[in-house]
Scaffold this motif. Sequence first.
Motif, mmCIF file in Angstrom:
data_model
loop_
_atom_site.group_PDB
_atom_site.id
_atom_site.type_symbol
_atom_site.label_atom_id
_atom_site.label_comp_id
_atom_site.label_asym_id
_atom_site.label_seq_id
_atom_site.Cartn_x
_atom_site.Cartn_y
_atom_site.Cartn_z
ATOM 1 N N PRO A 25 62.992 86.335 62.402
ATOM 2 C CA PRO A 25 62.111 87.172 61.589
ATOM 3 C C PRO A 25 62.853 87.758 60.404
ATOM 4 C CG PRO A 25 62.014 87.800 63.906
ATOM 5 C CD PRO A 25 63.125 86.834 63.752
ATOM 6 N N SER A 26 62.167 87.822 59.263
ATOM 7 C CA SER A 26 62.725 88.483 58.091
ATOM 8 C C SER A 26 62.456 89.978 58.220
ATOM 9 C CB SER A 26 62.067 87.922 56.828
ATOM 10 O OG SER A 26 60.701 88.295 56.800
ATOM 11 N N PRO A 27 63.043 90.804 57.342
ATOM 12 C CA PRO A 27 62.788 92.245 57.422
ATOM 13 C C PRO A 27 61.301 92.581 57.358
ATOM 14 C CG PRO A 27 64.619 91.820 55.938
ATOM 15 C CD PRO A 27 64.052 90.493 56.355
ATOM 16 N N SER A 28 60.482 91.721 56.720
ATOM 17 C CA SER A 28 59.048 92.012 56.628
ATOM 18 C C SER A 28 58.314 91.623 57.902
ATOM 19 C CB SER A 28 58.436 91.263 55.444
ATOM 20 O OG SER A 28 58.481 89.869 55.688
ATOM 21 N N GLY A 29 59.031 91.017 58.857
ATOM 22 C CA GLY A 29 58.406 90.609 60.106
ATOM 23 C C GLY A 29 57.907 89.175 60.087
ATOM 24 N N GLN A 30 57.962 88.491 58.918
ATOM 25 C CA GLN A 30 57.528 87.100 58.847
ATOM 26 C C GLN A 30 58.679 86.202 59.254
ATOM 27 O OE1 GLN A 30 56.257 86.777 54.800
ATOM 28 N NE2 GLN A 30 54.163 87.335 55.323
ATOM 29 N N VAL A 31 58.345 85.066 59.836
ATOM 30 C CA VAL A 31 59.374 84.123 60.249
ATOM 31 C C VAL A 31 59.788 83.288 59.050
ATOM 32 C CG1 VAL A 31 59.879 82.146 61.704
ATOM 33 C CG2 VAL A 31 58.574 84.053 62.622
ATOM 34 N N ALA A 32 61.084 83.254 58.801
ATOM 35 C CA ALA A 32 61.605 82.438 57.710
ATOM 36 C C ALA A 32 61.858 81.035 58.234
ATOM 37 C CB ALA A 32 62.907 83.055 57.187
ATOM 38 N N THR A 33 61.436 80.035 57.485
ATOM 39 C CA THR A 33 61.677 78.653 57.895
ATOM 40 C C THR A 33 62.523 77.960 56.842
ATOM 41 O OG1 THR A 33 59.655 77.903 56.827
ATOM 42 C CG2 THR A 33 59.501 78.485 59.162
ATOM 43 N N THR A 34 63.293 77.011 57.302
ATOM 44 C CA THR A 34 64.084 76.201 56.376
ATOM 45 C C THR A 34 63.745 74.754 56.630
ATOM 46 O OG1 THR A 34 65.909 76.068 57.939
ATOM 47 C CG2 THR A 34 65.986 77.870 56.351
ATOM 48 N N SER A 35 63.877 73.950 55.619
ATOM 49 C CA SER A 35 63.622 72.529 55.786
ATOM 50 C C SER A 35 64.848 71.746 55.361
ATOM 51 C CB SER A 35 62.398 72.094 54.969
ATOM 52 O OG SER A 35 62.628 72.355 53.602
ATOM 53 N N ALA A 36 64.984 70.569 55.921
ATOM 54 C CA ALA A 36 66.113 69.722 55.569
ATOM 55 C C ALA A 36 65.951 69.267 54.126
ATOM 56 C CB ALA A 36 66.162 68.516 56.497
ATOM 57 N N TYR A 115 70.487 52.326 58.374
ATOM 58 C CA TYR A 115 70.339 53.362 57.350
ATOM 59 C C TYR A 115 69.242 54.337 57.747
ATOM 60 C CZ TYR A 115 69.131 55.699 52.996
ATOM 61 O OH TYR A 115 68.850 56.651 52.047
ATOM 62 N N ALA A 116 69.543 55.617 57.652
ATOM 63 C CA ALA A 116 68.543 56.679 57.798
ATOM 64 C C ALA A 116 68.664 57.563 56.567
ATOM 65 C CB ALA A 116 68.796 57.484 59.062
ATOM 66 N N GLY A 117 67.525 57.928 56.002
ATOM 67 C CA GLY A 117 67.523 58.763 54.808
ATOM 68 C C GLY A 117 66.370 58.385 53.905
ATOM 69 N N PRO A 118 66.331 58.942 52.698
ATOM 70 C CA PRO A 118 65.239 58.642 51.782
ATOM 71 C C PRO A 118 65.355 57.231 51.209
ATOM 72 C CG PRO A 118 66.822 60.115 50.746
ATOM 73 C CD PRO A 118 67.262 59.936 52.162
ATOM 74 N N ASP A 144 57.591 58.441 41.961
ATOM 75 C CA ASP A 144 58.558 57.837 41.037
ATOM 76 C C ASP A 144 58.240 56.369 40.736
ATOM 77 O OD1 ASP A 144 60.105 60.228 40.861
ATOM 78 O OD2 ASP A 144 61.033 59.740 42.781
ATOM 79 N N GLY A 145 56.962 56.036 40.624
ATOM 80 C CA GLY A 145 56.574 54.673 40.287
ATOM 81 C C GLY A 145 56.687 53.692 41.435
ATOM 82 N N GLY A 146 56.812 54.190 42.658
ATOM 83 C CA GLY A 146 56.938 53.319 43.825
ATOM 84 C C GLY A 146 56.446 54.034 45.066
ATOM 85 N N HIS A 147 57.015 53.637 46.194
ATOM 86 C CA HIS A 147 56.651 54.259 47.461
ATOM 87 C C HIS A 147 57.916 54.870 48.059
ATOM 88 C CE1 HIS A 147 53.695 54.903 50.631
ATOM 89 N NE2 HIS A 147 54.707 54.754 51.475
ATOM 90 N N HIS A 148 57.873 56.183 48.296
ATOM 91 C CA HIS A 148 59.021 56.934 48.800
ATOM 92 C C HIS A 148 58.773 57.301 50.262
ATOM 93 C CE1 HIS A 148 61.196 60.736 49.610
ATOM 94 N NE2 HIS A 148 62.139 60.162 48.916
ATOM 95 N N ALA A 149 59.799 57.160 51.089
ATOM 96 C CA ALA A 149 59.690 57.531 52.498
ATOM 97 C C ALA A 149 61.029 58.072 52.970
ATOM 98 C CB ALA A 149 59.281 56.334 53.345
ATOM 99 N N LEU A 150 60.979 58.843 54.045
ATOM 100 C CA LEU A 150 62.190 59.346 54.675
ATOM 101 C C LEU A 150 62.332 58.654 56.026
ATOM 102 C CD1 LEU A 150 64.585 61.295 54.622
ATOM 103 C CD2 LEU A 150 63.105 63.014 55.670
ATOM 104 N N LEU A 151 63.329 57.794 56.154
ATOM 105 C CA LEU A 151 63.583 57.090 57.412
ATOM 106 C C LEU A 151 64.443 57.997 58.290
ATOM 107 C CD1 LEU A 151 64.406 53.540 55.999
ATOM 108 C CD2 LEU A 151 62.193 54.495 56.651
ATOM 109 N N VAL A 152 63.920 58.369 59.441
ATOM 110 C CA VAL A 152 64.628 59.322 60.296
ATOM 111 C C VAL A 152 65.512 58.649 61.331
ATOM 112 C CG1 VAL A 152 62.926 61.157 59.943
ATOM 113 C CG2 VAL A 152 62.632 59.561 61.838
#
Length: 193
Positions: A25-36, A115-118, A144-152
């Motif tokens: 929780p942040s000081p305001s009580g909301q949950v802070a989230t992070t993303s990769a 390979y894993a990644g964008p 970006d003029g194509g198809h982008h994906a994230l391979l996990v």
Amino acid sequence: MVRMGWVLVAALLSTVTACDGTPSPSPSGQVATTSAPTEFAAPPLRLPTVAPGDACPVTEPQPWPHPDQASRVLGPGPLYPVADYFRSGVLELRAMDRQQDGTYTKKVRWIGSGYAGPVLVRAARIDGPGPAGAEFAYLGEPRDGGHHALLVRPENDLPATTTVGGPGCYAYQVDGTTFSVTVVFRAALETAG
């Protein structure tokens, strides 16, 4: 002294909890989230060109070591279009593949290995004007003029389609964080027989 020990234990526990990746929780009580981080700058499109009427420098298929997935693939990888969809090295365009806008859309599966990644897959006609594209069926988005994906995962089997404007010489440019490869193919109208 015992009270000071409990305060120290409580401080250590809160530090461990904050470091375990669980949102706190942040000081305001909301949950802070992070993303990769998924930032990926698209490299410039660097496709060969072919003069109209010249031979298309088609990428030679190579054997795939897992025959339960495919017999052949195109390109050096680590993300490969499956060559089994290219009869005698040609993407055959049938009347049933033709869309209302006049383009042809064909199923062309892709396999990823090691390979894993964008990734960003772009396609273009290289012997003249005309539309082209590639799109994974269940993963990613246009970007970006194509198809982008994230391979996990480092191993992937990706249903996809390739769209071309008609017969001609085409190329995919496949980019990841550690590679940039070009795969050239020819599209032609299906021949009878």
